[in-house]
Design a protein around this motif. Structure first.
Motif, PDB file in Angstrom:
ATOM      1  N   SER A  63      33.830  16.536  -8.523  1.00 51.70           N
ATOM      2  CA  SER A  63      34.351  15.316  -7.906  1.00 51.70           C
ATOM      3  C   SER A  63      35.723  15.552  -7.273  1.00 51.70           C
ATOM      4  CB  SER A  63      34.477  14.210  -8.965  1.00 51.70           C
ATOM      5  OG  SER A  63      35.382  14.607  -9.988  1.00 51.70           O
ATOM      6  N   ARG A  64      36.208  16.807  -7.329  1.00 55.03           N
ATOM      7  CA  ARG A  64      37.565  17.071  -6.863  1.00 55.03           C
ATOM      8  C   ARG A  64      37.715  18.335  -6.017  1.00 55.03           C
ATOM      9  NH1 ARG A  64      37.832  12.544  -7.934  1.00 55.03           N
ATOM     10  NH2 ARG A  64      39.290  11.440  -9.308  1.00 55.03           N
TER      11      ARG A  64
ATOM     12  N   ALA B  84      32.786  19.010  -3.853  1.00 51.58           N
ATOM     13  CA  ALA B  84      32.748  17.572  -3.578  1.00 51.58           C
ATOM     14  C   ALA B  84      32.739  17.316  -2.072  1.00 51.58           C
ATOM     15  CB  ALA B  84      33.960  16.892  -4.205  1.00 51.58           C
TER      16      ALA B  84
ATOM     17  N   GLN C  56      31.808   8.618  -3.683  1.00 49.34           N
ATOM     18  CA  GLN C  56      30.746   9.593  -3.929  1.00 49.34           C
ATOM     19  C   GLN C  56      29.322   9.082  -3.661  1.00 49.34           C
ATOM     20  OE1 GLN C  56      30.783  13.059  -4.821  1.00 49.34           O
ATOM     21  NE2 GLN C  56      32.740  12.648  -3.833  1.00 49.34           N
TER      22      GLN C  56
END
Length: 406
Positions: A216-217, A294, A365
């Protein structure tokens, strides 16, 4: 012509050995043509490479153009970047071109070549024209421009050379619509030019893998570290990204002449703990990077020489693996992103906007994943090697038939 015609492939960029991290798109096409043709690739030698070998069914002939330790004109950034970095390498150019012509002529004499596929208008297109003149009209050739030959070689003299090569080819292919427009400005008839990209293995290699957890990063860049890739803009945007997402990380996979300057920029911006340089990465390892990231960012720009991305197959690779993407708005990118271009393009020179878009994509996302899935559905038939190779087979076979019918 026989049951299986002989195809001579002329190229500058070609894998030096199995697993070479240098761009491999010419070989990837050549090996897929090997079922329909006997394929012989003539390309430059490099330190540590074999002068002759069979690679994936392709007979590879690597010609010598200088003492081995000086055979550095092509790799680590490409010819244009290497000439800008080391002006003395201009001395290698005459030998580079003449040695390829000599090696190609010998193959034609010995093997009875039926058709030539020249990758790049200059110098390979010129070599193909010369072979045709020496062979009194044979062999016919198809020439493909990949971008640097069209954009970076500027001026009236180069324009004359490009028109000369295109005018004598059986067919001309370019890897994006913007390049077709550029050739039209040079006076090359549009009916002779076809937009046909290189391909990506979207069936087996560059595919989504639900079992791999997506970060996610992590922000990812893949490509040569040269000016037109725009990595310096990506680094300039990172401090603003970190203000919003303190644990964001940038992974840079690639090598090239700008690496030292980019590392110095990382230190100057205080990004040492947030940016990781992987160096050269094998093709087999790339899907894992795309599946994990991501966001994949390709901040393409026009270089000071006028050179720009001809297409940007790294975008196709990332999309193939289901990775969200953001790209610089050079004209060729629209060919990849199609109807979804507007939501995936940014001006990298506007680093504030680049940072804002990166943060928006990383933070959104669910909607981003849905858009990534739609993008993959849109690109398969245009870029998967199954379709791309089939179209090149048709072009090359037609060139042979036209010659035989004269």
């Amino acid at each position: 012509m026989g049951c299986r015609p002989t195809l001579l492939v002329l190229a500058s960029t070609y894998p030096r050995w199995k697993g070479d991290p240098e761009p491999s798109f010419v070989h990837e096409l050549s090996r897929r043509l090997a079922g329909r043709f006997r394929v012989i690739a003539v390309c430059p030698h490099a330190p540590g490479a074999a002068t002759r070998e069979v690679m994936d069914g392709v007979e590879v002939v690597r010609y010598r153009y200088a003492p081995e330790r000086w055979e550095t004109l092509v790799n680590d950034g490409g010819i244009v970047a290497n000439l800008r970095r080391s002006r003395w390498k201009l001395l290698l150019l005459p030998g580079f071109v003449l040695a390829q012509l000599w090696a190609a002529w010998r193959v034609c004499r010995r093997e009875g070549v039926d058709v030539v596929h020249a990758h790049w208008l200059v110098p390979q297109g010129l070599v193909a024209v010369t072979l045709r003149m020496l062979g009194r009209g044979r062999p016919p050739f198809v020439v493909t421009s990949h971008g640097a030959d069209l954009y970076a070689l500027r001026g009236r003299a180069w324009d004359v050379v490009k028109r000369f090569v295109a005018g004598r080819a059986s067919a001309v292919t370019v890897v994006s619509s913007a390049m077709k427009d550029q050739l039209a400005k040079l006076g090359v008839p549009g009916g002779k030019v076809m937009v046909q990209s290189m391909g990506v293995d979207l069936s087996e290699r560059f595919t989504p893998d639900p079992s791999v957890p997506r970060s996610s990063r992590e922000i990812l860049f893949v490509g040569r570290l040269v000016e037109k890739k725009g990595v310096r803009h990506l680094l300039d945007a990172m401090p603003a990204v970190l203000e919003e997402i303190p644990d964001a990380r940038l992974t840079i996979a690639g090598f090239g002449p700008e690496e030292a300057a980019l590392r110095e920029q990382v230190s100057r911006l205080g990004l040492d703990g947030s940016v990781r340089f992987l160096g050269a990465v094998r093709q087999a390892e790339l899907p894992g990077l795309y599946r994990r990231a991501a966001l994949f960012v390709a901040p393409f720009v026009q270089a000071s020489t006028g050179d720009q991305e001809g297409l940007g197959l790294v975008l196709v690779e990332a999309i193939g693996c289901g990775c969200p993407v953001l790209a610089g708005g050079v004209p060729a990118v629209a060919d990849v992103l199609g109807q979804l271009a507007a939501s995936n393009i940014v001006d990298p020179a506007d680093t504030a906007m680049l940072a804002r878009r990166m943060v928006e994509i990383i933070s959104g996302q669910e909607a981003v994943r849905e858009r990534a899935q739609r993008l993959r559905q849109l690109i398969v038939e245009r870029f998967d090697w199954r379709y791309v190779a089939g179209r090149y087979v048709s072009l090359l076979v037609n060139a042979c038939r036209r010659e035989c019918g004269k």
